[in-house]
Write an enzyme that holds these catalytic residues in place. Structure first.
Site, PDB file in Angstrom:
ATOM      1  N   GLN A  76       4.576  66.296  71.417  1.00 53.27           N
ATOM      2  CA  GLN A  76       6.031  66.371  71.202  1.00 53.27           C
ATOM      3  C   GLN A  76       6.811  65.753  72.364  1.00 53.27           C
ATOM      4  O   GLN A  76       7.941  66.151  72.645  1.00 53.27           O
ATOM      5  CB  GLN A  76       6.455  67.820  70.952  1.00 53.27           C
ATOM      6  CG  GLN A  76       6.119  68.298  69.552  1.00 53.27           C
ATOM      7  CD  GLN A  76       6.762  67.422  68.462  1.00 53.27           C
ATOM      8  OE1 GLN A  76       7.856  66.899  68.621  1.00 53.27           O
ATOM      9  NE2 GLN A  76       6.048  67.254  67.346  1.00 53.27           N
ATOM     10  N   SER A  77       6.219  64.784  73.021  1.00 53.33           N
ATOM     11  CA  SER A  77       6.884  64.156  74.167  1.00 53.33           C
ATOM     12  C   SER A  77       8.087  63.310  73.739  1.00 53.33           C
ATOM     13  O   SER A  77       7.979  62.448  72.859  1.00 53.33           O
ATOM     14  CB  SER A  77       5.867  63.267  74.896  1.00 53.33           C
ATOM     15  OG  SER A  77       6.534  62.367  75.761  1.00 53.33           O
ATOM     16  N   ASN A  78       9.212  63.548  74.395  1.00 57.88           N
ATOM     17  CA  ASN A  78      10.398  62.720  74.168  1.00 57.88           C
ATOM     18  C   ASN A  78      10.211  61.339  74.787  1.00 57.88           C
ATOM     19  O   ASN A  78      10.669  60.333  74.260  1.00 57.88           O
ATOM     20  CB  ASN A  78      11.636  63.377  74.787  1.00 57.88           C
ATOM     21  CG  ASN A  78      11.913  64.734  74.188  1.00 57.88           C
ATOM     22  OD1 ASN A  78      12.114  64.857  72.988  1.00 57.88           O
ATOM     23  ND2 ASN A  78      11.896  65.777  75.008  1.00 57.88           N
ATOM     24  N   VAL A  80       7.463  59.679  75.111  1.00 52.62           N
ATOM     25  CA  VAL A  80       6.586  58.888  74.250  1.00 52.62           C
ATOM     26  C   VAL A  80       7.378  58.335  73.063  1.00 52.62           C
ATOM     27  O   VAL A  80       7.283  57.158  72.713  1.00 52.62           O
ATOM     28  CB  VAL A  80       5.389  59.769  73.813  1.00 52.62           C
ATOM     29  CG1 VAL A  80       4.744  59.250  72.563  1.00 52.62           C
ATOM     30  CG2 VAL A  80       4.374  59.861  74.954  1.00 52.62           C
TER      31      VAL A  80
END
Ligand code: PLP
Length: 335
Positions: A76-78, A80
């Site tokens: 859930q990386s922003n 990325v």
């Protein structure tokens, strides 16, 4: 004379972001005057703080002739998600190394991961955070062997080049503060991989400000370690553009809002999400901005400010993660 203005930059965001007074929030908390720097509105694939960093990282990648943009993060990386958008606009293939203990076909395709998928990014899964770097190195070697040029970006885009985005944010915000006649006592921000706060510290050293910059740790490690990392990165960024090292006493990192684990909102963070959405109709994220916002509320309640003081909260975005973390939001939902 600093080299800041000669740094290569690709314009992929929507700037300047607004600096907005929050009248209902200010009234509800009984002062001080609270302003939001709306870096949740930077444009690129739902916005957020990574856009500013990626403008410099993408320019660097292009200068180096990169064909593949490789980076890492949680599912859930922003960072990325925004990297996938930046690389696409730069005409590069995106290779994302994500860590998840779920079997690959069972990782829920929602929130940030859904957007990565829609943007056509190539996802590679590893089990743990420490497994990501060797996997990125392996992909980079494969790209080279096939005649391509890999560009590897560290977690959060937090290196001396990425942090330049937040040097520029200070210049932009200082102009807005002057225009609006506001002299804030403190600027609040979340600190994950330190690049945002580090860049802001260099920005204030370069362009002035006269305010405190207070970062809230949202990753494990404790304030001492994160303060050290933030100072190191600030000084790498400063050296990159010919600015004197940052005064160590100005690096303020607070660990009181971290809670029990990364990615898990505390009761105070949930209260922050609810308060800002119900007063100003602005959505914080459950991992980063809500914890920093909770820290700002705690300072206000501790009586740190007079009612006519002003403070600024830098909203760094991240709302897509709300959709992937509905279970954790239950205490503030109607059912
Ligand atoms: C929404 C959001 N806010 C804040 C941060 C923290 O920024 P930094 O990693 O530069 O400290 C991040 C980092 O991923 C983020 O995604």
């Amino acid at each position: 004379m600093s080299d800041f203005f000669s740094q290569p930059r690709e314009r992929i965001g929507t700037f300047p972001t607004p600096l907005e007074f929050m009248p209902r929030l200010t009234e509800t908390l009984g002062g001080p005057r609270i302003y939001l720097k709306r870096d949740d509105l930077t444009g690129l694939a739902f916005g957020g703080n990574k856009t500013r960093k990626l403008e410099y990282l993408l320019a660097d990648a292009k200068q180096k002739g990169a064909t593949h943009f490789i980076t890492e993060g949680g599912v859930q990386s922003n960072h990325v998600r925004q990297s996938a958008a930046a690389a696409l606009l730069g005409g590069m293939r995106t290779e994302l190394v994500l860590n998840s203990t779920d079997p690959v076909d069972q990782v829920p395709l929602q929130g940030n991961l859904l957007i990565d998928d829609l943007l056509g990014a190539h996802c590679h899964y590893v089990e743990t955070g420490p497994d990501r770097k060797p996997k990125m190195a392996e992909i980079a070697e494969r790209v080279k062997a096939e005649g391509g040029v890999p560009y590897v970006v560290v977690s959060g885009g937090s290196d001396a080049i990425g942090a330049l985005g937040y040097v520029g944010m200070i210049l932009e915000m200082n102009g807005q503060l002057v225009e609006q006649g506001v002299s804030p006592k403190c600027i609040y921000v979340a600190n994950g991989s330190a690049g945002t706060q580090a860049g802001m510290l260099v920005g204030e050293a370069l362009f002035g400000g006269g305010y405190a910059i207070k970062g809230y740790c949202v990753v494990p490690g404790g304030a001492e370690e994160i303060t050290r990392d933030t100072l190191t990165l600030a000084n790498q960024c400063a050296a990159h553009i010919g600015v004197d090292p940052v005064d160590a006493s100005l690096v303020l990192c607070d660990e009181t809002q971290f809670g029990s684990e990364y990615g898990c909102p505390t009761p105070a963070a949930l209260e922050a999400i609810k308060l800002l959405s119900r007063t100003e109709a602005i959505l914080l994220d459950p991992v980063y901005s809500s914890k920093a916002f909770a820290g700002m509320i705690a300072d206000i309640r501790a009586g740190l400010y007079a009612t006519d003081d002003a403070i600024v909260f830098v909203h760094t975005g991240g709302a897509p993660a709300l959709f992937a973390k509905v279970d954790l939001l239950k205490p503030i939902l109607s059912r």
